[in-house]
Design a protein around this motif. Structure first.
Motif: not given
Length: 205
Positions: A4-7, A167-170, A176-177
């Motif tokens: 989900a994080a990568r998507l 916030g979700a993207l952060g 993932t990085s």
């Protein structure tokens, strides 16, 4: 969780944010393209998509083939400088084309802010790996704040959505990085400050 994080990182890719931000402005603020017919808006968005997404992606693919980058996600700080410079070049060409369309000056200011954000990110990358994803979505948040400040546009719900996505993207970038919290926070701050300042300052002129 990692899937989900990568998507989310792909859906909210920094190269898509200029297009998403301009689309949001066209939807929320009637001043932006007052004299432009609906089909003209579609052509405008198509042009921005080609210049700010398709061309930069093609350039990175060519860089990978030439051995200048090892991975499309650009995990190494040193590999990010050339793609940043290519994106800066295409962004400048986009602004040049936009200046020849019947848009409100705030749309031109948006892309000046985007260019400033990309340029500063490229400069910072010589020493530090700032989060490009957060610079991109920070630019969207800053632009929404600027629309409300300059034109009094009602942006409460879009702003809540944008901040929630930020916030979700952060969190996704941390999962993932190899970004640190500081790189994520500074990316958000840089993107928001550049677009907000570029769009608001002319109104004081």
């Amino acid at each position: 969780m990692h899937f989900a994080a990568r998507l989310l990182s792909y859906v909210l890719h920094p190269l898509l944010m200029p297009l998403i931000t301009l689309w949001a402005m066209l939807r929320l603020d009637p001043h932006v393209a007052y004299f432009m017919p609906p089909n003209g808006k579609l052509l405008l968005l198509g042009m921005v998509a080609v210049m700010t997404f398709i061309f930069p992606v093609m350039s990175v693919l060519l860089m990978r083939r030439a051995g200048l980058v090892t991975d499309l996600e650009l995990p190494r700080r040193e590999e990010r400088i050339a793609p940043y410079l290519a994106t800066l070049l295409y962004g400048g060409m986009t602004l040049y084309l936009l200046l020849r369309t019947p848009l409100h000056p705030i749309a031109y200011a948006l892309f000046i802010g985007i260019l400033c954000a990309v340029g500063l990110s490229a400069l910072i990358t010589f020493w530090w790996k700032i989060s490009a994803h957060m610079v991109g979505i920070g630019g969207l948040v800053g632009a929404l704040f600027a629309l409300e400040a300059v034109h009094g546009v009602e942006v409460f719900l879009p702003l809540v959505i944008a901040v929630g996505l930020a916030g979700a993207l952060g969190t996704a970038r941390l999962l993932t990085s190899d970004h640190t919290h500081a790189q994520v926070h500074m990316g958000m701050l840089l993107g928001a400050a550049c677009t907000f300042t570029a769009m608001v300052l002319p109104s004081f002129g």
